[in-house]
Design a protein around this motif. Structure first.
Motif, PDB file in Angstrom:
ATOM      1  N   ALA A 129       0.725  -1.209   0.048  1.00  0.00           N
ATOM      2  CA  ALA A 129      -0.129  -0.115   0.149  1.00  0.00           C
ATOM      3  C   ALA A 129       0.804   1.204  -0.003  1.00  0.00           C
ATOM      4  CB  ALA A 129      -0.764  -0.018   1.263  1.00  0.00           C
ATOM      5  N   PHE A 130       1.848   1.340   0.887  1.00  0.00           N
ATOM      6  CA  PHE A 130       2.928   2.300   0.782  1.00  0.00           C
ATOM      7  C   PHE A 130       3.658   2.480  -0.412  1.00  0.00           C
ATOM      8  CE2 PHE A 130       3.118   2.605   5.740  1.00  0.00           C
ATOM      9  CZ  PHE A 130       2.477   3.524   5.787  1.00  0.00           C
ATOM     10  N   GLN A 131       3.898   1.348  -1.107  1.00  0.00           N
ATOM     11  CA  GLN A 131       4.512   1.598  -2.432  1.00  0.00           C
ATOM     12  C   GLN A 131       3.628   2.124  -3.428  1.00  0.00           C
ATOM     13  OE1 GLN A 131       5.866  -2.357  -2.865  1.00  0.00           O
ATOM     14  NE2 GLN A 131       7.818  -2.079  -1.827  1.00  0.00           N
ATOM     15  N   ALA A 132       2.254   1.927  -3.363  1.00  0.00           N
ATOM     16  CA  ALA A 132       1.280   2.302  -4.501  1.00  0.00           C
ATOM     17  C   ALA A 132       0.583   3.566  -4.145  1.00  0.00           C
ATOM     18  CB  ALA A 132       0.319   1.127  -4.877  1.00  0.00           C
ATOM     19  N   ASP A 133      -0.214   3.492  -3.116  1.00  0.00           N
ATOM     20  CA  ASP A 133      -1.488   4.357  -2.975  1.00  0.00           C
ATOM     21  C   ASP A 133      -1.204   5.300  -1.854  1.00  0.00           C
ATOM     22  OD1 ASP A 133      -2.773   3.576  -5.244  1.00  0.00           O
ATOM     23  OD2 ASP A 133      -3.703   1.983  -4.219  1.00  0.00           O
ATOM     24  N   VAL A 134      -0.536   4.851  -0.603  1.00  0.00           N
ATOM     25  CA  VAL A 134      -0.751   5.462   0.845  1.00  0.00           C
ATOM     26  C   VAL A 134       0.716   6.190   0.680  1.00  0.00           C
ATOM     27  CG1 VAL A 134      -0.911   5.422   3.204  1.00  0.00           C
ATOM     28  CG2 VAL A 134      -2.035   3.889   1.721  1.00  0.00           C
ATOM     29  N   VAL A 135       0.698   7.349   1.092  1.00  0.00           N
ATOM     30  CA  VAL A 135       2.087   8.326   1.042  1.00  0.00           C
ATOM     31  C   VAL A 135       2.529   8.094   2.610  1.00  0.00           C
ATOM     32  CG1 VAL A 135       3.101  10.501   1.099  1.00  0.00           C
ATOM     33  CG2 VAL A 135       1.187   9.990  -0.317  1.00  0.00           C
ATOM     34  N   ALA A 136       3.796   7.743   2.693  1.00  0.00           N
ATOM     35  CA  ALA A 136       4.572   7.547   3.961  1.00  0.00           C
ATOM     36  C   ALA A 136       5.216   8.914   4.067  1.00  0.00           C
ATOM     37  CB  ALA A 136       5.487   6.519   3.928  1.00  0.00           C
ATOM     38  N   SER A 137       4.762   9.771   4.989  1.00  0.00           N
ATOM     39  CA  SER A 137       5.290  11.112   5.142  1.00  0.00           C
ATOM     40  C   SER A 137       5.953  11.314   6.400  1.00  0.00           C
ATOM     41  CB  SER A 137       3.991  12.215   5.268  1.00  0.00           C
ATOM     42  OG  SER A 137       4.473  13.415   5.421  1.00  0.00           O
ATOM     43  N   CYS A 138       7.089  11.795   6.117  1.00  0.00           N
ATOM     44  CA  CYS A 138       8.280  11.706   7.552  1.00  0.00           C
ATOM     45  C   CYS A 138       8.493  13.132   7.603  1.00  0.00           C
ATOM     46  CB  CYS A 138       9.457  10.916   6.967  1.00  0.00           C
ATOM     47  SG  CYS A 138       9.047   9.268   6.762  1.00  0.00           S
ATOM     48  N   VAL A 139       8.998  13.562   8.927  1.00  0.00           N
ATOM     49  CA  VAL A 139       9.338  14.881   9.052  1.00  0.00           C
ATOM     50  C   VAL A 139      10.549  15.395   8.913  1.00  0.00           C
ATOM     51  CG1 VAL A 139      10.473  14.203  11.366  1.00  0.00           C
ATOM     52  CG2 VAL A 139       9.353  16.454  11.133  1.00  0.00           C
ATOM     53  N   GLY A 140      11.721  14.182   8.386  1.00  0.00           N
ATOM     54  CA  GLY A 140      12.983  14.643   8.068  1.00  0.00           C
ATOM     55  C   GLY A 140      13.614  13.139   7.546  1.00  0.00           C
ATOM     56  N   PRO A 141      14.758  13.411   6.886  1.00  0.00           N
ATOM     57  CA  PRO A 141      15.592  12.194   6.479  1.00  0.00           C
ATOM     58  C   PRO A 141      15.890  11.131   7.388  1.00  0.00           C
ATOM     59  CG  PRO A 141      16.942  14.192   6.665  1.00  0.00           C
ATOM     60  CD  PRO A 141      15.670  14.717   7.012  1.00  0.00           C
ATOM     61  N   VAL A 142      16.143  11.325   8.575  1.00  0.00           N
ATOM     62  CA  VAL A 142      16.359  10.574   9.679  1.00  0.00           C
ATOM     63  C   VAL A 142      15.198   9.462   9.764  1.00  0.00           C
ATOM     64  CG1 VAL A 142      17.010   9.862  12.038  1.00  0.00           C
ATOM     65  CG2 VAL A 142      17.943  11.890  10.915  1.00  0.00           C
ATOM     66  N   THR A 143      14.031  10.186   9.793  1.00  0.00           N
ATOM     67  CA  THR A 143      12.825   9.086  10.003  1.00  0.00           C
ATOM     68  C   THR A 143      12.611   8.388   8.540  1.00  0.00           C
ATOM     69  OG1 THR A 143      12.105  10.794  11.308  1.00  0.00           O
ATOM     70  CG2 THR A 143      10.413   9.211  10.575  1.00  0.00           C
ATOM     71  N   ALA A 144      12.941   8.894   7.577  1.00  0.00           N
ATOM     72  CA  ALA A 144      12.695   8.547   6.287  1.00  0.00           C
ATOM     73  C   ALA A 144      13.651   7.418   6.023  1.00  0.00           C
ATOM     74  CB  ALA A 144      12.912   9.561   5.175  1.00  0.00           C
ATOM     75  N   ALA A 145      14.707   7.283   6.707  1.00  0.00           N
ATOM     76  CA  ALA A 145      15.790   6.368   6.267  1.00  0.00           C
ATOM     77  C   ALA A 145      15.323   5.065   6.832  1.00  0.00           C
ATOM     78  CB  ALA A 145      17.166   6.682   6.846  1.00  0.00           C
ATOM     79  N   ALA A 146      14.258   5.046   7.950  1.00  0.00           N
ATOM     80  CA  ALA A 146      13.744   3.877   8.586  1.00  0.00           C
ATOM     81  C   ALA A 146      13.251   2.962   7.766  1.00  0.00           C
ATOM     82  CB  ALA A 146      13.155   4.157   9.908  1.00  0.00           C
ATOM     83  N   PHE A 147      12.431   3.559   6.702  1.00  0.00           N
ATOM     84  CA  PHE A 147      11.872   2.861   5.708  1.00  0.00           C
ATOM     85  C   PHE A 147      12.446   2.334   4.499  1.00  0.00           C
ATOM     86  CE2 PHE A 147       7.676   5.567   6.630  1.00  0.00           C
ATOM     87  CZ  PHE A 147       6.827   4.548   6.952  1.00  0.00           C
ATOM     88  N   GLU A 148      13.604   2.631   4.252  1.00  0.00           N
ATOM     89  CA  GLU A 148      14.551   2.064   3.364  1.00  0.00           C
ATOM     90  C   GLU A 148      14.823   0.636   3.443  1.00  0.00           C
ATOM     91  OE1 GLU A 148      18.274   4.220   3.130  1.00  0.00           O
ATOM     92  OE2 GLU A 148      17.259   6.129   2.734  1.00  0.00           O
ATOM     93  N   LEU A 149      14.790   0.148   4.869  1.00  0.00           N
ATOM     94  CA  LEU A 149      14.797  -1.434   4.929  1.00  0.00           C
ATOM     95  C   LEU A 149      13.524  -2.348   4.612  1.00  0.00           C
ATOM     96  CD1 LEU A 149      15.927  -3.709   7.028  1.00  0.00           C
ATOM     97  CD2 LEU A 149      14.596  -3.106   8.570  1.00  0.00           C
TER      98      LEU A 149
END
Length: 378
Positions: free
Chosen positions: A232-252
């Motif tokens: 769902a996150f890859q297609a339709d739902v936006v994963a919105s992060c406050v900054g790059p540190v939080t966003a990096a947790a999604f890379e895994l």
């Protein structure tokens, strides 16, 4: 997911449903979204109060720090610095600790830790623009650390691996654990949000801390819906992060996410205020001399519908998120639907099918790097 109608400028998020995972200071975030017309689904991922470590343990760690001179002090969070100094004040050790650390070279992970240090009369020598602790470690990479005494204030999660890496380079490392982040006591709301993500009844979910990402994914795994959440996150739902540190947790997890240039709550809200209505209207690209319209799973090339199977459609969505920029085969592979053969050959087949649908010149191969859409360069 049915896209909501676009709305007036005074309520730009009217009709959108947004999940909020923050635990602390959440009223401000919810208020910012609701004033813009959004419906908020609140599901705290973490405990509303950081779990403070045992007072005796923290004092013992503090006395260990004070026992010998410190060469480098790495401050990682504002709340951790404030809590540590407050505890030291209660023990009557504040001035001794402040003076002891003042003789060291101080590196701070971001502006909150910088602010906490300066309120106690301490000045950092350097802090990364990224607010990423990895960049603090990278700053030290070329230096001779043999025999240097380094004190690391942990940031809610264990930094034992970082400490081990510094010790391998000859440093004498002491970690100070002030608090731990723990999952929310009652996971009911989180389980509900996971269902909404998997069923794509929310348009975006916000994250203000990397541990919140891990907590959500752990909870999704316990309900058996992790793969659905990732898809769902890859297609339709936006994963919105406050900054790059939080966003990096999604890379895994191979999940694309967005974050603003400035790691601030208002900037994150403003980004979604622009991003969600834009996605609702669909994305139009000039592509190798043709006009491509991408609206959810609907693809139009020069006004004519193009039918794509799930794998090439997933590749197109990921390439279109950053048109003209190279996307690696590894990232494309992670975006392919579950059940697709897990190899780079699967990516090559998906790209071949995409080219067959939208034109062979529409997707460019960048040797040893990946693929990109052939959009005009400015």
């Amino acid at each position: 997911m049915n896209a909501p109608p676009t709305s007036g400028s005074d309520r730009p998020l009217e009709g959108f449903r947004i999940g909020v995972t923050a635990a602390r200071k959440v009223e401000e975030q919810i208020g910012l979204f609701e004033r813009r017309g959004a419906e908020v689904v609140w599901a705290p991922a973490l405990s509303q109060e950081p779990h403070t470590v045992d007072d005796a343990d923290l004092r013992a760690a503090t006395e260990e720090v004070l026992a010998r001179p410190v060469d480098l002090f790495l401050a990682t969070t504002g709340i951790g610095v404030k809590a540590w100094f407050a505890a030291a004040e209660g023990w009557g050790l504040l001035e001794q600790l402040r003076a002891h650390l003042a003789t060291s070279e101080i590196l701070a992970r971001g502006p909150k830790s910088v602010g906490a240090l300066r309120r106690r009369g301490l000045r950092e020598l350097w802090a990364p623009d990224s607010e990423a602790f990895d960049d603090v470690l990278a700053h030290l990479r070329g230096r001779d650390l043999h025999g240097k005494r380094i004190v690391v204030q942990e940031h809610g999660q264990s930094l034992s691996m970082a400490a081990h890496a510094l010790r391998r380079r000859g440093a004498d490392v002491t970690t100070v654990t002030v608090y731990r982040t723990v999952s929310a006591e009652d996971p009911t709301a989180m389980f509900h949000l996971i269902d909404e993500i998997a069923e794509r009844t929310v348009h975006a979910v916000t994250f203000t801390a990397a541990p919140a990402v891990a907590a959500l994914m752990d909870a999704a795994g316990s309900t058996g819906r992790r793969e659905e959440v990732i898809t769902a996150f890859q297609a339709d739902v936006v994963a919105s992060c406050v900054g790059p540190v939080t966003a990096a947790a999604f890379e895994l997890w191979g999940v694309p996410s967005i974050y603003p240039d400035r790691s601030r709550l208002a900037a994150m809200v403003r980004q979604l205020e622009i991003e969600l209505p834009s996605r609702a209207r669909g994305l139009t690209l000039e592509l190798a001399g043709h006009q491509l319209l991408l609206h959810g799973d609907e693809v139009l090339l020069d006004g004519v519908e193009v039918k794509l199977s799930p794998a090439p459609l997933a590749v197109l969505h990921l390439l279109a998120e950053n048109p003209g920029h190279v996307v690696s085969r590894a990232h494309l592979l992670a975006a392919l639907p579950s059940g697709t053969a897990g190899s780079e050959h699967a990516v090559e087949m998906a790209v071949a099918r995409l080219r067959a649908g939208i034109g062979t010149r529409s997707v460019q191969t960048v040797v040893k790097r990946g693929y990109r859409l052939a959009v005009p360069t400015s």
